[in-house]
Structure formats: C-alpha cells, structure tokens
Scaffold this motif. Structure first.
Motif, PDB file in Angstrom:
ATOM      1  N   ASP A 814      51.261  13.945  45.872  1.00  0.00           N
ATOM      2  CA  ASP A 814      52.480  14.586  45.392  1.00  0.00           C
ATOM      3  C   ASP A 814      52.197  15.615  44.301  1.00  0.00           C
ATOM      4  O   ASP A 814      51.126  15.619  43.681  1.00  0.00           O
ATOM      5  N   ARG A 815      53.182  16.486  44.066  1.00  0.00           N
ATOM      6  CA  ARG A 815      53.147  17.484  42.992  1.00  0.00           C
ATOM      7  C   ARG A 815      54.415  17.324  42.166  1.00  0.00           C
ATOM      8  O   ARG A 815      55.500  17.107  42.704  1.00  0.00           O
ATOM      9  N   VAL A 816      54.275  17.432  40.841  1.00  0.00           N
ATOM     10  CA  VAL A 816      55.415  17.351  39.937  1.00  0.00           C
ATOM     11  C   VAL A 816      55.516  18.662  39.171  1.00  0.00           C
ATOM     12  O   VAL A 816      54.543  19.106  38.547  1.00  0.00           O
ATOM     13  N   LEU A 817      56.692  19.303  39.225  1.00  0.00           N
ATOM     14  CA  LEU A 817      56.904  20.565  38.529  1.00  0.00           C
ATOM     15  C   LEU A 817      57.233  20.303  37.071  1.00  0.00           C
ATOM     16  O   LEU A 817      58.164  19.564  36.752  1.00  0.00           O
ATOM     17  N   GLN A 818      56.482  20.898  36.194  1.00  0.00           N
ATOM     18  CA  GLN A 818      56.737  20.795  34.755  1.00  0.00           C
ATOM     19  C   GLN A 818      57.414  22.089  34.311  1.00  0.00           C
ATOM     20  O   GLN A 818      56.784  23.132  34.245  1.00  0.00           O
ATOM     21  N   LYS A 819      58.712  21.997  33.998  1.00  0.00           N
ATOM     22  CA  LYS A 819      59.456  23.207  33.663  1.00  0.00           C
ATOM     23  C   LYS A 819      60.234  23.088  32.357  1.00  0.00           C
ATOM     24  O   LYS A 819      60.694  24.084  31.817  1.00  0.00           O
ATOM     25  N   THR A 820      60.400  21.830  31.853  1.00  0.00           N
ATOM     26  CA  THR A 820      61.170  21.635  30.632  1.00  0.00           C
ATOM     27  C   THR A 820      60.320  21.965  29.413  1.00  0.00           C
ATOM     28  O   THR A 820      59.161  21.546  29.329  1.00  0.00           O
ATOM     29  N   PRO A 821      60.852  22.730  28.434  1.00  0.00           N
ATOM     30  CA  PRO A 821      60.089  23.011  27.208  1.00  0.00           C
ATOM     31  C   PRO A 821      59.624  21.710  26.551  1.00  0.00           C
ATOM     32  O   PRO A 821      60.335  20.697  26.566  1.00  0.00           O
ATOM     33  N   SER A 822      58.440  21.734  25.961  1.00  0.00           N
ATOM     34  CA  SER A 822      57.856  20.522  25.372  1.00  0.00           C
ATOM     35  C   SER A 822      58.657  19.995  24.197  1.00  0.00           C
ATOM     36  O   SER A 822      58.460  18.849  23.782  1.00  0.00           O
ATOM     37  N   SER A 823      59.571  20.781  23.655  1.00  0.00           N
ATOM     38  CA  SER A 823      60.376  20.325  22.528  1.00  0.00           C
ATOM     39  C   SER A 823      61.586  19.515  22.973  1.00  0.00           C
ATOM     40  O   SER A 823      62.384  19.100  22.128  1.00  0.00           O
ATOM     41  N   PHE A 824      61.751  19.298  24.288  1.00  0.00           N
ATOM     42  CA  PHE A 824      62.811  18.441  24.821  1.00  0.00           C
ATOM     43  C   PHE A 824      62.172  17.206  25.455  1.00  0.00           C
ATOM     44  O   PHE A 824      61.143  17.297  26.122  1.00  0.00           O
TER      45      PHE A 824
END
Length: 857
Positions: A814-824
């Motif tokens: 599987d692949r997981v998209l990382q799109k949320t800013p690290s400050s959240f």
C-alpha cells in the motif's frame, strides 16, 4: 494554616480533614491552561507537627520527646500519628529502644495499634529491672562438644543455638552443598585517603574478635541438632592486590572486578570459621577498595553500617577502645524464651484457609548453581513522593504499600484472590540491650498473606494488610519451617516462591562519609552483590527515588519475563500514587499488545499490533515510536516513497540515526523538545525520525507562520535546538541561544569543546524514550488567545496507529499520501502508520496539495 485546619475540623468529620494544607501563590497549569496536578508540591508533613495538642502528663511528655528523637523532627503533639509522620517498622524499633532506655516497656504491636502518644501512654508499662538471665536451651556436655569438633577442632568460647533464619540457611547448605550455596554475599567498599594495609588488617581482626557471630561455625550434634560454635583465636583471611602500576584505568577496573569475582566464587564451609574474608585492592596512593565477602548466616544488612563505623574507628596505631558489644546470646535467649505456642496459634489463625502454596514460577529448579540476574526499575522523585504521601495519609508504612502492590501483582498473574509471598523482617527485638549496634543475622523470612476482591479499593486493601501484619508483630521470632508445621503445611514444600525485601536500614548498606579518628581515610562508596534462594525476589530501597530490583534465577525466569513483571508492578504503584480510592478491578495491567487482541465490548475480528520481529514482540509493554519502524526498516526491501526522492527503509533508518547522534551530542534526549522547521520533503521524514530516535519529542514549526509566533513557540516550549535545511535556515526567527542543526548537511559530531566526538552507532544511543515520555508537541491555532501547546506521548501514538491498522489493515504493497502540514495532529498517522507496517509514504509536493503529488517510480 492552623486557623484553616481548625475551621475545617468544625465542619468536617475527621476522615475528611486534609492531612496537610499547602499555601500556593498560584496554581500550576499545563501549556494548555489546565491544572497541572503533577506539578503540585508534595506536602511536608514535618512542618505541621507543632500545631498539635501539648502533652498533659509526664509520661506523655516523655513519649513526645521519644517520638521526636526517633522520627528526627523538632516536636510532636500527643495526637500526631506515628506513621503519618513517616514512621515505619525500622523507626519503630528505634523508638522502642529509646523507650526501654527511658524505663518504658512497649512492643512493636503497641506502636502499630496505638499510633499517637495519647494512645501509647495508656499502654506503656514501666520496665522491669529484676529480670534473671537464664539459658533456655540445652548446653553441650563435654562429650557432645568433643563429638562436634570433628576433623577441624576449634577453641570454643561458647555453644549456642541457631536463630530462625540461620536454621534455614544451614538446611540449604546441607541440602545443596557448599558448591551450590546461594548465600555467599559481598560488599565492595570504596576507600579514599592513604590506607595503611597493615593497620586496616589489624582493625578488621579487632572487629572479628569483638563480634561473636563473625567467629561462628555451624555443625551438628550426634543426634542431628544444629549448633553454632563461637570460636576464639581465629585469624581473619586477608589478601592485598596492588593495581597502582597498571596505567590503563579500564584494565585496572577489569582486574579489580576479577578479584571480587574470584572472592565470590570461593564458597564457605559452614563448619570452618571464620565465615568472612577480606581483600584490599589498591588503585593508587589515595584510593583503595575493600572487598568484604561473607556468608549471610553471620551478618545481615543492618550489620553493614555498624561494621563500617567500627572498622574505621578501630583503624590506627593506638585506636581508642570501643564500648563492649552486647552479647549475641542475649538475642538468642530472648527468642528462645518467647511464647512459641502463642506464636504458633497466631500463625494458625493468620494462615487459616490457605489450601496450597502460591507459585508464580512454573519452571522447575535446574541442576547447578543459581544464575543470578536482576532487572532494575527506579521510580521518579515525583511518584516516590506521592507514594510516601499516600502512605502517610492512610497511616500505613511505605513497606506495606509496596507489599500490597506486589501481592496484587502475584494475585493477578496467578489468577488467585488469596496469595502468599515471603517478606523479611528486621528481627531486632528492642528488649535486647544494645541490639542496634550488634553484628549478626537477626532478620527472618515470614509468609505474608494478601486477600483481595475486585471491588476492594486500593487504600482499604492496604489498611487491611497492615492491620493483619501488625497482629503478628509479636510473633516474628518463629522460623518458617516451624510456621509451616504449625499450620499444617509441613509437606507442601515452600509456601511461596517470591520474596519481598525492604532494605530500610539505619544508615543504609553503608553510610558515606564515615572516617577514621583522624579524618584521613573515609568510606567513599559501596556496592553490594548477593543472590537469593527464591526464583524471584523484589528488593526495595527507599530514597528520593524508590529503587526496585527484581532479582531472579536466570535459568528459571528470563529477563523479558521479569521486565514484564516490573512494568506491571510500576503500573500498580502509579495507580496507588494517583488514587488509593480506585477499585482493584480498575487496575489495568495489560500491555498494548494484549489489549490489541482483547475485545471487552464483544467486537469480533482481530486488531493486529505492528509487525515486529519475533524476538521483539515481548520486549516492552508499550513501544516507543522508532522501535517498530526500525524493525520494519531492517527487514523490508521496499521503499519509503517520498516526493521526487525515493529512500529505502534502510537508507531512511541510517540517515535518521546519523541525525539522532548529532542531536544527542547537543543535549537532545528524553523529556526534551527539538523543533523541526523542514518543509514537506524527504528531509522532513529524516528530521522527525531522527528526533524520535534521539529520545526527544519533536515540535513542528511551519515556516510560513509569522516570526513572532515561531519565536513564542520556541520560548514557551523550551526548545533550544531546531532542525532545518540549509536553504531554509534563513527563515528562522532570531532567537538567542538557538542551536541550528541542518538535516541535509551531515556535519561531524563534536563534543562540548568543539573536538570531534567518537562515532556512535544507533544501538549505543543512550536513554531511549519510554512509553509515557513526550513524542511531539503541537500548538493550537491560537484563535482565542495565545497558542497553547499540547503534548502527546509515545503510548498515545502507538494506540492510535494500532487502532488504525485494525480498522483499515495496511499491507506492504500500500501507499499512504502525506498531505497534512506537520503542525496539525492529523499528520502524525500519515507520517508513521505506513512505516510501522512496511508500506510506503508518498509526500505531496511541498508547495501545497492543490496539484497532483509526485509518485515514486
């Protein structure tokens, strides 16, 4: 405070009046603005003592003075509780000794049942001075004495019976043989100053000549009875080893440890006195080490500080003679003359209904000597203080509190609500003159019974345990074998296989700062080596940090199993510190892995924990974040997919470990925060994992935020290190003392003086984070005021990711998209979930998520 207390007593029943009132200028709060209960100060109860009622009679005045002396406090009121002021069984012995010298006769049970001066004054009796010394045991005839001399005759000063625990040690020595005897113990005493070996040897010889137990040997009479012969004219075995010429400090230490190990390996024959020997190791002109090796049958832990004081007091050309030692036979006469039938009846009542022994360890004892090992746990100062405060609030001893925790652990692990375990008691009867300054074996091992029910509160359980134990205080002279015979368990083997030892001796195992009469030679430190006959023993050392050592037979219990028990024990102690009103049924002793496969609500399906190598699955109750991810990295050939860059797990692991090494060289570690100011990229993943590997928690900084907000977050969090990239370093706010580390520049690690430091492999990184340590700190938006930081632990992240895996079940494909800013906080599972399961992380382009991401090839 006195006025406030008086006001409270007018409107509240006694049990609701707080034990202490503490003035505060302001309430401590967390970064989120809530009450920080962990930061509240622990009440100092000793400051509140003078507010109590004054003594009204001469006897009350005397007892108030004795309380104050024993407890080492300025003054005591007649209504002050002995145990609420910090009293325990050892202090109670000291109180009884002081009372006896003052002409009052009391028993330990009196002190435990009548805790205040007002109550104790009603039961104190005037001491008798007309006691006639008798010898209540059979004395050996000349023929019997000749028969016990055997092939190794000694000059006999007197023949004495054995104490209760001496009988047990003698039995094990006969059964196991000297080669397997587990009770050879050793204390290594560090000495500072120029030691004269000849004078120290003479002082040690004088010490042996003074104390009868150090000259004892143990044999059997023709009819099989054990007897100890106190010999005279013995020469103390002594050796000296000079390592001063060895230039390499590591080599010196290795050689010194080899000498100590050699001394421990030489077993004692109990028939051949003396059962003590010394080795003096010299490291230089002003530093030496005295290795004291002896059989436990001749001395206990209380004896050691006495031994140290007298040894140095007797050191010198013409030392001042010490006062005569109280005769050891006085102690033996006291226990031999005690009412044994009353003691047997008390133990029959205490153990009524016990149907079988309590055995925690199933593995049988293997052939060969005990392979000693230990797992050590140290409670924090905060938890230790809260435990002591809880004990004082309930009027129980800290020893009772630990015994209760251990009994609950044994009960939960064995599935029994009625358990037995062993405890050691000091055994120093205050009615024996001078017993506090005697060297010998006075301790005894006795059964402790804990009965509990799921609906019991923790506090009520402790109250009942101490009440039941106090009823037996006057009957602790009975040996364990005699107790088993009296209660009908003579043929059941040992009643228990675990032991609790609370080492609370006056002066500890050896007080630092003891010097010779001239102040030239001093005790600078000490270390203790011993083993126990039982497969598992909990040795507790009180102090600013409660020290718990689980000593075990390594061939019956492996280190992983003992570590698991230690972790569960600390959970119980934390629960006691937090809320003694909690029910036993509410104690949570399950690890996350166990909880992952349990479904109290009846849910079907299996919630899988992270995929870990088999050897790692039972290492720790809760995983810290880097561990399962690193395990995946070591076995995965896949890639952690990153925008425009592709890194394999091995490459990512190596880069994160290198960064962790650099961060630790700058002071990063447990319970510290390291800021991460890296845009979404391969370097961001390296930075986050590198901070976690260092043991620190990460504080994400979004460089698009105003400089004032970033500066506030850095100042409020206390972070002094920030990880960024070479291209983004100029965007950081100007903060004095900020240490900037560039994740994309593998600069050499330097020590505090700027010199290159030795390379550190990942496995050598010190002090990894624990499950309840901070993992990250994220600040709120601040829309209603200043931003507030929220700290999240490794345990919380692990629970979240385990739940997600159970709900969605990622696979390595599987692949997981990382799109949320690290400050959240939503970003957390995007960063780490895939890495724990061997899948790939795909990071969106750093310019935003409006455009399609760049997928790995």
């Amino acid at each position: 405070m006195a006025t406030l207390r008086t006001h409270a007593t007018e409107y509240l029943p006694d049990y609701m009046v707080p034990a202490a009132f503490v003035p505060l200028d302001r309430l401590p709060v967390t970064p989120s603005g809530k009450l920080d209960a962990a930061a509240l100060p622990v009440p100092d109860l000793t400051r509140l003592l003078s507010a109590g009622r004054a003594p009204g009679t001469a006897r009350e005045q005397l007892l108030c003075d004795l309380y104050a002396r024993a407890l080492k406090v300025p003054s005591v009121g007649v209504d002050d509780d002995f145990f609420a002021l910090g009293g325990d069984s050892i202090v109670a012995v000291q109180l009884l000794i002081l009372a006896r010298r003052a002409g009052l006769e009391l028993t330990p049970r009196d002190v435990f049942r009548h805790r205040t001066v007002a109550e104790l004054a009603t039961v104190a009796r005037t001491g008798r001075t007309d006691l006639v010394e008798e010898t209540p045991w059979h004395t050996l005839s000349s023929d019997e004495l000749a028969a016990v001399q055997g092939n190794f005759p000694v000059t006999v000063e007197e023949a004495l019976p054995l104490g209760p625990l001496q009988e047990g040690f003698f039995f094990h020595a006969l059964v196991d043989g000297p080669e397997l005897d587990a009770y050879v113990v050793q204390q290594v005493v560090e000495l500072s100053g120029p030691v004269d070996g000849t004078l120290l040897r003479e002082a040690a010889q004088r010490l042996v000549d003074r104390h009868a137990p150090l000259r004892a040997c143990f044999r059997r009479t023709p009819d099989g009875r054990p007897v100890q012969l106190i010999a005279t004219g013995l020469e103390l075995p002594w050796r000296e080893v000079d390592l001063a010429a060895e230039g390499d400090p590591m080599a010196r230490r290795t050689l010194a440890e080899a000498v100590a190990a050699e001394e421990r390996a030489r077993r004692f024959d109990l028939a051949h006195p003396p059962l003590i020997r010394c080795a003096l190791i010299r490291f230089g002109e002003d530093r030496s080490r005295l290795v004291l090796t002896f059989h436990h049958i001749v001395a206990d832990g209380w004896s050691l500080p006495v031994l140290h004081r007298e040894l140095l007091a007797l050191y010198g050309e013409n030392p001042t003679p010490l006062p005569d030692v109280a005769p050891y036979r006085g102690y033996l006469r006291r226990i031999a003359g005690a009412d044994r039938e009353a003691a047997r009846e008390a133990w029959r009542i205490a153990l009524a209904g016990v149907d079988e022994p309590t055995r925690l360890v199933e593995a049988p004892a293997p052939a060969g000597p005990v392979e000693a090992a230990q797992v050590r746990v140290e409670m924090t100062e905060r938890v230790t203080s809260r435990l002591a405060a809880r004990a004082r609030e309930r009027g129980v001893t800290l020893g009772t509190l630990v015994q209760g925790a251990w009994g609950l652990l044994v009960g939960r692990m064995t599935g029994r609500e009625d358990v037995l375990f062993g405890t050691t008691v000091a055994g120093r009867d205050a009615a024996v003159d001078g017993i506090e300054s005697m060297i010998g074996l006075f301790i005894n091992t006795l059964p402790t019974r804990l009965r509990w029910a799921p609906g019991d509160t923790l506090g009520a359980l402790l109250d009942r345990l101490q009440e039941e134990q106090s009823a037996l205080l006057d009957h602790q002279h009975l040996g364990l074998a005699d107790i088993q015979r009296a209660t009908g368990h003579a043929g059941d083997g040992e009643l228990f296989d675990t032991l609790v030892v609370f080492e609370n001796y006056p002066g500890g195992e050896g007080a630092l700062g003891i010097t010779d009469p001239t102040g030239t030679v001093a005790v600078a430190g000490h270390a203790f080596h011993d083993a126990v006959h039982y497969p598992l023993a909990l040795v507790v050392k009180p102090g600013r940090r409660l020290d718990l050592r689980l000593k075990h037979h390594a061939r019956r219990l492996d280190a992983d199993a003992v570590q698991s028990l230690a972790d569960r024990l600390t959970r119980i102690l934390h629960a006691l510190a937090d809320d003694p009103g909690a029910r036993v049924a509410d104690l949570d002793l399950l690890t996350p892995e166990e909880l992952a496969t349990a479904h109290p609500a009846g849910r079907r399906g299996r919630l899988r924990p992270p995929r870990l190598p088999p050897r790692s699955r039972n290492r720790s109750p809760v995983r810290r974040m880097p561990r399962p991810w690193s395990s995946t990295a070591r076995r995965s050939r896949g890639s952690g997919g990153l925008a425009r860059t592709t890194l394999t797990y091995a490459e990512l692991d190596a880069r994160a470990a290198e960064l962790a090494t650099r961060l630790q060289a700058r002071g990063a570690g447990r319970e510290r925060f390291v800021a991460v100011a890296v845009p979404r990229s391969a370097e961001l993943m390296v930075a986050l994992l590198g901070v976690l590997k260092s043991g620190a928690a990460y504080l994400p900084l979004d460089l698009d935020y105003p400089a004032e907000r970033l500066a506030y977050m850095l100042a409020d969090s206390g972070a002094t290190i920030v990880v960024t990239t070479e291209r983004d370093a100029h965007r950081l706010p100007s903060v004095e003392g900020l240490d900037v580390v560039q994740v994309d520049a593998a600069s050499p690690v330097t020590d505090p003086e700027g010199e290159p430091a030795p390379a550190v492999r990942p496995a050598q990184l010190p002090r990894p984070a624990r499950p309840d340590d901070p993992a990250y700190l994220i600040y709120t938006s601040g829309s209603t005021g200043r931003p507030k930081g929220v700290v999240v632990t490794h345990r919380a992240i692990g629970n979240r990711l385990t739940w997600m895996q159970g709900a969605y079940e990622l696979t390595p494909d599987d692949r997981v998209l990382q799109k949320t800013p690290s400050s959240f906080d939503v970003s957390v599972w995007e960063f780490f979930w895939a890495l724990r399961e061997g899948a790939a992380v795909v990071l969106a382009a750093p310019t935003g998520t409006a455009t399609p991401p760049v997928w790995p090839a």
